[in-house]
Structures are given as C-alpha cells and as structure tokens.
Design an enzyme around this catalytic site. Structure first.
Site, short mmCIF file in Angstrom:
data_model
loop_
_atom_site.label_atom_id
_atom_site.label_comp_id
_atom_site.label_asym_id
_atom_site.label_seq_id
_atom_site.Cartn_x
_atom_site.Cartn_y
_atom_site.Cartn_z
N TYR A 28 3.96 6.55 10.11
CA TYR A 28 3.14 5.40 9.72
C TYR A 28 3.98 4.34 9.02
O TYR A 28 3.81 3.14 9.27
CB TYR A 28 1.99 5.86 8.81
CG TYR A 28 0.91 4.80 8.65
CD1 TYR A 28 -0.06 4.61 9.63
CD2 TYR A 28 0.87 3.99 7.51
CE1 TYR A 28 -1.03 3.63 9.49
CE2 TYR A 28 -0.10 3.01 7.37
CZ TYR A 28 -1.06 2.84 8.36
OH TYR A 28 -2.02 1.87 8.22
N LYS A 66 1.21 -0.39 15.10
CA LYS A 66 2.62 -0.45 15.50
C LYS A 66 3.01 -1.66 16.34
O LYS A 66 4.20 -1.97 16.45
CB LYS A 66 2.98 0.81 16.30
CG LYS A 66 2.98 2.07 15.48
CD LYS A 66 4.11 2.06 14.48
CE LYS A 66 4.03 3.14 13.45
NZ LYS A 66 4.22 2.70 12.08
N TYR A 93 -9.27 5.01 8.08
CA TYR A 93 -9.41 5.28 9.51
C TYR A 93 -10.47 6.38 9.63
O TYR A 93 -10.30 7.45 9.03
CB TYR A 93 -8.10 5.79 10.11
CG TYR A 93 -6.97 4.76 10.15
CD1 TYR A 93 -6.20 4.50 9.02
CD2 TYR A 93 -6.67 4.08 11.33
CE1 TYR A 93 -5.16 3.57 9.07
CE2 TYR A 93 -5.64 3.15 11.38
CZ TYR A 93 -4.89 2.90 10.25
OH TYR A 93 -3.86 1.97 10.30
N PRO A 110 -3.93 -0.10 19.05
CA PRO A 110 -3.68 -0.55 17.67
C PRO A 110 -3.81 0.54 16.59
O PRO A 110 -3.45 0.29 15.44
CB PRO A 110 -4.74 -1.64 17.45
CG PRO A 110 -5.78 -1.38 18.47
CD PRO A 110 -5.11 -0.75 19.64
N HIS A 128 0.86 -1.21 0.00
CA HIS A 128 0.00 0.00 0.00
C HIS A 128 0.88 1.24 0.00
O HIS A 128 1.80 1.33 0.80
CB HIS A 128 -0.88 0.01 1.25
CG HIS A 128 -2.07 -0.89 1.15
ND1 HIS A 128 -3.23 -0.66 1.83
CD2 HIS A 128 -2.27 -2.01 0.44
CE1 HIS A 128 -4.11 -1.62 1.55
NE2 HIS A 128 -3.53 -2.45 0.71
#
Ligand code: FAD
Ligand code: DHB
Length: 392
Positions: free
Chosen positions: A387, A299, A203, A295, A75
């Site tokens: 990220y 990570k 998200y 979560p 991704h």
C-alpha cells in the site's frame, strides 16, 4: 504546415506528461506538451487521492511539493470494514512509511502552474495528435490546431496520453502484447463538502458490494460505492447513494457519517491492463497509456509517477552522459514494478468486491481471508508494504 523543434515531444498533459515535462525542464531538456482538451477540462476530472512516499519525493524533486506539504494530509494507516468489524492496517508500524492524501486534481494544478511560471509550451485543444517515424532517428508528432497542421520534430516521443490515446494504438499489432481483465462492476464516486466519516480511509467489504470512504481535506469527503456496469448517473440520486453507503459501513462508523449534497458524481469502470513492451524505437509509453489498474489499491497515479522516474533518469543519462543504458532498460524496469502493482490492485479488488458469480461462498471466503489478514503479522506486513508503494 507549421514546424516546431524540441528534444522531447510529450503527448498528453495529465500527471505523467506534466511531471515528465517539469523534471526535464529542471535538467535543461526542452519539451513541448500537447493535449486534446483544454486546461479546465483536465482540472475538472476527479481521480486519484492517495500518493505514495516515492511519488511525494518525485514531486519534491520536480519542485512542485510546497502546497502538497502545506495542504496534504499524511496518513499512517487505513481501515478495512467487513462482517460489521472495523480493523486498522497500521502502515507506519508494518512498513515504516506514510502515504499522503492529496488529490490528483491538485497535483495537476501545481504542475500546470510550475510549467506556466517556467514559460514552457503546452498546446491545448490539439486535434489528431499522432506519433510518427519513431522507428527512425527522425521521429515527429503531427497535430492540427484551429484548422492548421503542425509538426514537432524531436529526438524522442513520450506517449503520456492515457488509456484511449493514440500512442499505444499507433504500434502495429504484431509488435505489442496486451494483457487484460475487465471486472463486472464499476465505482460510483461523489464529492461532498462534509467532514470525512473518519480521519483515515475506510475500504469496506459488504455482501451488497464494496464501499470506500476517502477525503480531499478535513471538510471535503470523497466516497465511492460499487455499482453495476450499466448503471447511469441519473439512477443514483444523492439519497440513494447515502442509503447504500450507510448499509455497507459497520455500525460504529455511522455515528460520525455526515450526509450532504454531492457536487460531483461519476462512474468509472474497473479494468486491469498491461501493454508490453513500453518502448518502440524512439516512442516511450508512460502511465495509463501503457497500463491500467482498478482503483482499489490507489496505484494508478503512483505507477504513472514511477514510469516517469525511470524515463526521466534514462533521458538525463542520454543528454547528460551520452549513455543510452537507462533508456534501453526503461521498459523492463517499469514493467517489473507495474506487474507488482497490477497484482496488488487485482488482489485488493478481488478481496473487497461483490462478484456476481461467486454468491454466498465467495463472501465467506473473503471474510475468512480478511479475518486471517488481521490475525497475521506477516499478512499485515504484506498489505502495508504494497500500500505504501514498492521502492523505485
Ligand atoms: P491521464 O491522466 O489519463 O492523462 C492523459 C492525458 O492525455 C489526458 O489529459 C488526455 O486528455 C490526453 N490525451 C488523450 N488523448 C489524446 C490525444 N489524442 N492527443 C493529445 N492528448 C491526449 N487512480 C487512483 O489511484 N484512484 C482513483 O480513484 C482513480 N480514479 C480514476 C477514475 C477515472 C475515470 C480514470 C480514467 C482513472 C482513475 N484513476 C484513479 C487512475 C489515475 O487517475 C490514472 O492512473 C492517472 O490519471 C494516470 O495519469 P496519466 O497522466 O498516465 O494519464
Ligand atoms: C481514493 C481513490 C482510491 O482508488 C483509493 O484506493 C483511495 C482513495 C480517492 O479518490 O480518494
């Protein structure tokens, strides 16, 4: 009493223990792994889904990345939904790296297969495992199997036994500092064999609570909604789950959302936790045994892998070059990276969830922060860099 001897005794056959065992085996260092439960139980746990580039590179080094490269989904961005908007974080553009979507269950399966192929010993259903005498130069691990007491004499013990395992708990209170934040909500997660709503993760911040749309493949979706801490699985029928998920997504996503029966459903509480230091004599804490992150930043598994990297490098130096410099630096190096991921995970959690005590003011502050994020190149770089994972 049955006695065994190995160089490194590893308590816990999760991703941390298995990966450490595999890297050590590649370098010719012998390890025995113990777990409290059996293989099928471990493979039945559905957990993380996003691997950083550094994690993929470490799995490559361990020789267990072939299927990951065939079946994993690279991704180069993800989306954040808020205030009925859907905005994209281009991680490739802002951080120059991708992440790989490949489930923790599959990572674990690949590691178990490699360990079996190498003929290395894993003891499942090992009861009462305890690290012992690690403040001397003759540490050992005791455990019971089928009613028989066993003892593994070793040079070092790796405590890879997760948050509830015996390794961290064996350390006297005065020798360890613990930092903790428990969040006032949990995540309800489902797996369903329906195509993901989008090619990338979403998200979602919403006044009714957070939601996350993730995936395991092009035909399997992993979706989460924020739930109350005292909610029970039985409170959440599939119909109720889909209704809440749909309310929390922006309108433009609904056209591509496919509903279907779930075949896995679980609730996880959210917590930040760090234990310091991560080494006590000849005992090293690794992964969730030393730290937990909520979560939201994806990570947890990646931090277990960077710990393994530092510990493996130290052990390699010890056995290969006779130097303990790497082992002596383990705790400080691992913790420096851990705290940055703890901060990022806390920040993502704080920005995206509904907190019971912050009311409408809190929601407006979150929307302002998100609006700022998507208007600032600097902020985009910050979120993207974290990220994809800080280097190790
Ligand atoms: P674990 O995977 O916990 O492995 C520890 C192992 O030690 C287990 O196999 C356990 O059986 C064994 N063990 C425990 N006690 C003993 C004992 N007494 N004797 C012998 N063995 C013992 N991270 C994300 O990034 N995204 C997610 O969506 C996500 N969801 C999660 C959901 C849940 C319910 C949990 C608990 C964690 C989740 N995580 C998630 C975090 C991520 O899965 C962990 O960070 C990762 O599993 C850490 O790996 P580990 O090997 O350190 O620990
Ligand atoms: C998944 C879990 C996460 O916590 C996350 O941030 C992204 C993906 C998952 O299970 O797919």
């Amino acid at each position: 009493m049955t006695r065994h001897r190995t160089q490194v005794a590893i308590i816990g056959s999760g991703p941390a223990g298995l990966l450490l065992g595999q890297l050590l085996a590649k370098f010719g260092i012998d390890a025995i792994i113990l777990d409290r439960v059996d293989k099928d139980y471990i493979l039945g746990r559905v957990r993380a889904g996003v691997l950083e580039g550094g994690t993929v590179a470490t799995l490559e080094k361990a020789g267990v990345a072939d299927r990951l490269h065939r079946e994993g989904l690279p991704h180069d961005g993800f989306a954040i939904a808020f205030d009925n908007r859907l905005e994209r974080v281009d991680i490739e553009k802002y951080a120059g790296k991708k992440v790989m979507v490949y489930g923790q269950t599959e990572v674990t399966r690949d590691l178990m297969a490699a360990r079996e192929a190498a003929g290395a010993l894993t003891v499942y259903d090992a009861a009462d495992a305890q690290p012992r005498d690690y403040d001397t130069d003759r540490p050992f691990v005791s455990f019971t199997k089928d009613g028989v007491e066993h003892r593994i004499d070793c040079d070092f013990i790796a405590g890879c036994d997760g948050f509830h395992g015996p390794s961290r708990k064996s350390v006297p209170d005065g020798a360890i500092a613990e930092y903790e934040r428990v969040y006032p909500f949990g995540w309800l997660g489902i797996l369903a064999d329906v195509p993901p709503v989008s090619d990338e993760l979403i998200y979602a911040n919403h006044p009714e609570g957070f939601a996350l749309c993730s995936m395991r493949s092009k035909t399997r979706s992993r979706y989460y909604v924020q739930c109350a801490l005292d909610d029970k699985i039985e409170d959440w029928s599939d119909a109720r789950f889909w209704e809440h998920l749909k309310r929390r997504l922006p309108e433009e996503s609904l056209a591509t959302l496919t509903e279907g029966p779930s075949f896995e459903k679980s609730i996880a509480p959210l917590r930040s936790f760090v234990a310091e230091p991560m080494r006590f004599g000849r005992l090293f804490l690794v992964g969730d045994a030393a730290h937990i992150v909520p979560p939201t930043g994806a990570k947890g598994l990646n931090l277990a892998v960077s710990d393994v990297h530092y510990l493996y490098s130290g052990l390699q130096e010890h056995y290969g070059e006779g130097s303990d410099a790497g082992l002596d630096a383990y705790s400080a190096k691992a913790l420096a990276r851990v705290w940055k991921s703890v901060r990022f995970s806390w920040w993502m959690t704080t920005m995206l969830h509904r907190f019971p005590d912050t009311e409408a003011f809190g929601q407006r502050i979150q929307e302002a922060e998100l609006d700022y994020l998507f208007s600032s190149e600097a902020a985009m770089t910050t979120i993207a860099e974290n990220y994809v994972g800080l280097p190790f």
